[in-house]
Design a protein around this motif. Structure first.
Motif, short mmCIF file in Angstrom:
data_model
loop_
_atom_site.label_atom_id
_atom_site.label_comp_id
_atom_site.label_asym_id
_atom_site.label_seq_id
_atom_site.Cartn_x
_atom_site.Cartn_y
_atom_site.Cartn_z
N THR A 62 0.97 -1.19 0.00
CA THR A 62 0.13 0.05 -0.06
C THR A 62 0.88 1.34 0.01
O THR A 62 0.36 2.14 -0.14
N ILE A 63 2.10 0.98 0.39
CA ILE A 63 2.99 2.06 0.53
C ILE A 63 4.45 1.88 -0.11
O ILE A 63 4.88 0.83 -0.26
N ALA A 64 4.62 2.70 -0.95
CA ALA A 64 6.10 2.62 -1.72
C ALA A 64 7.19 3.39 -0.71
O ALA A 64 7.11 4.18 -0.32
N ASP A 65 8.00 2.41 -0.54
CA ASP A 65 9.13 2.73 0.48
C ASP A 65 10.32 3.56 -0.23
O ASP A 65 11.15 4.22 0.24
N ASN A 66 10.29 3.53 -1.67
CA ASN A 66 11.29 4.33 -2.50
C ASN A 66 12.71 4.16 -2.35
O ASN A 66 13.48 4.90 -2.24
N GLY A 67 12.96 2.60 -1.81
CA GLY A 67 14.34 2.51 -1.49
C GLY A 67 14.75 2.63 -0.16
O GLY A 67 15.97 2.28 0.46
N THR A 68 14.01 3.35 0.77
CA THR A 68 14.06 3.89 2.30
C THR A 68 14.63 2.82 3.06
O THR A 68 15.55 2.85 3.74
N VAL A 69 13.84 1.63 2.94
CA VAL A 69 14.06 0.48 3.82
C VAL A 69 15.47 -0.12 3.61
O VAL A 69 16.27 -0.20 4.67
N GLU A 70 16.21 -0.40 2.47
CA GLU A 70 17.38 -0.78 2.26
C GLU A 70 18.31 0.39 2.58
O GLU A 70 19.44 -0.35 3.18
N ARG A 71 17.96 1.53 2.42
CA ARG A 71 19.07 2.54 2.95
C ARG A 71 19.40 2.56 4.19
O ARG A 71 20.19 2.68 4.97
N ALA A 72 18.12 2.35 4.96
CA ALA A 72 18.05 2.59 6.49
C ALA A 72 18.60 1.25 7.15
O ALA A 72 19.38 1.17 8.11
N VAL A 73 18.28 0.21 6.42
CA VAL A 73 19.00 -1.24 7.00
C VAL A 73 20.67 -1.10 6.82
O VAL A 73 21.46 -1.36 7.93
N ASP A 74 20.97 -0.72 6.03
CA ASP A 74 22.73 -0.43 5.65
C ASP A 74 23.36 0.71 6.67
O ASP A 74 24.14 0.43 7.34
N ALA A 75 22.39 1.73 6.73
CA ALA A 75 23.03 2.73 7.71
C ALA A 75 22.95 2.50 9.21
O ALA A 75 23.77 2.42 10.00
N ALA A 76 21.85 1.48 9.30
CA ALA A 76 21.85 1.04 10.99
C ALA A 76 22.93 -0.04 11.16
O ALA A 76 23.35 0.35 12.24
N LEU A 77 23.14 -0.87 10.33
CA LEU A 77 24.15 -1.79 10.41
C LEU A 77 25.49 -1.09 10.68
O LEU A 77 26.39 -1.26 11.62
N SER A 78 25.67 -0.04 9.76
CA SER A 78 27.06 0.76 10.10
C SER A 78 27.17 1.45 11.41
O SER A 78 28.24 1.32 12.19
N LEU A 79 26.01 1.83 11.77
CA LEU A 79 26.09 2.84 13.12
C LEU A 79 26.35 1.78 14.17
O LEU A 79 26.75 2.23 15.39
N ALA A 80 25.85 0.57 14.11
CA ALA A 80 26.17 -0.54 14.80
C ALA A 80 27.34 -1.36 14.69
O ALA A 80 27.86 -2.23 15.56
N GLY A 81 28.21 -0.68 13.98
CA GLY A 81 29.78 -1.41 13.76
C GLY A 81 29.63 -2.40 13.04
O GLY A 81 30.38 -3.35 13.21
N LEU A 82 28.41 -2.74 12.27
CA LEU A 82 28.55 -3.87 11.50
C LEU A 82 28.66 -3.92 10.08
O LEU A 82 28.47 -3.02 9.35
N ASP A 83 29.06 -4.96 9.18
CA ASP A 83 29.25 -4.74 7.74
C ASP A 83 27.97 -4.61 7.08
O ASP A 83 27.05 -5.09 7.49
N ALA A 84 27.92 -4.17 6.03
CA ALA A 84 26.98 -3.98 5.23
C ALA A 84 26.54 -5.35 4.38
O ALA A 84 27.44 -6.28 4.41
N ILE A 85 25.34 -5.41 3.94
CA ILE A 85 24.94 -6.67 3.51
C ILE A 85 24.35 -6.47 2.30
O ILE A 85 24.24 -5.33 1.47
N THR A 86 24.30 -7.55 1.13
CA THR A 86 23.92 -7.48 -0.27
C THR A 86 22.44 -7.24 -0.28
O THR A 86 21.97 -7.79 0.66
#
Length: 223
Positions: free
Chosen positions: A21-45
């Motif tokens: 019902t909602i277009a996330d426009n890539g926001t979820v993937e970007r937020a996951v990558d940024a959240a992992l980085s802020l926690a000191g974790l590697d990015a994922i594919t």
């Protein structure tokens, strides 16, 4: 697939939010990558993230992080990032979504929006889009309700909205986890919606009653 007068057999439509019902426009993937980085974790594919789409985000980060402390840290960062994205207007209504919600209401079908987001993000989306009065109920993972692919959110909606039989429930979503949840709940109509996180091949790999081209096609199946 649902028969021509399927609307008579549906009392409740449980619809996914982001991707359906909602277009996330890539926001979820970007937020996951940024959240992992802020926690000191590697990015994922994207390939690693794809099968986790539609899950409750607590479960998703538990799978992505090496321990629960890091998972919790990344999850908290993700919530903050998503709240900022919602307030910035980065998530938008899918084309025709409001018409679909109105169309279901006109047919006397109760509506529930379910999500893998936390309740705080869901609430912010409802406020930003002005959807709070457009649906009968919203559900998200909580301390007592597991997220998808478990059936808890759908069954909670059935109980709260006093639906007589799960066979009279329609579940629609853009991920395999939506379809698994609908099937596990015993919903009579489980519809994969294209145009979101998972393509036709992935959606067809999960149990379903139909694949819809978009959300408007879901409503078309009820005509």
């Amino acid at each position: 697939m649902p028969h021509q007068d399927a609307s008579r057999a549906i009392d409740l439509a449980v619809l996914d939010m982001a991707g359906t019902t909602i277009a996330d426009n890539g926001t979820v993937e970007r937020a996951v990558d940024a959240a992992l980085s802020l926690a000191g974790l590697d990015a994922i594919t994207p390939e690693t993230l794809r099968p986790l789409r539609g899950m409750a985000k607590t479960d998703m980060f538990n799978r992505l992080a090496p321990d629960r402390h890091k998972a919790a840290e990344a999850h908290r960062a993700f919530i903050d990032l998503m709240l900022n994205a919602v307030l910035a207007g980065e998530l938008t209504a899918k084309d025709g979504a409001e018409d679909v919600l109105a169309g279901l209401h006109e047919r006397g079908i109760k509506t529930c929006l379910m999500t893998g987001f936390d309740a705080a993000v869901q609430d912010a989306l409802l406020e930003t889009l002005g959807w709070r009065d457009m649906v009968d109920l919203t559900v998200a993972q909580s301390g007592t309700l597991r997220g998808r692919p478990y059936p808890d959110l759908i069954l909670s909606a059935v109980i709260q909205l006093r639906v007589d039989a799960v066979q009279r429930v329609l579940v629609a979503g853009d991920t395999v986890n939506d379809l698994l949840a609908g099937t596990c709940a015993g919903a009579g109509h489980v519809i994969g919606v294209l145009g979101g996180a998972h393509d036709r091949e992935h959606l067809r790999s999960a149990p379903h009653t139909a694949i819809a081209a978009d959300l408007k096609d879901v409503l078309g199946n009820l005509s």
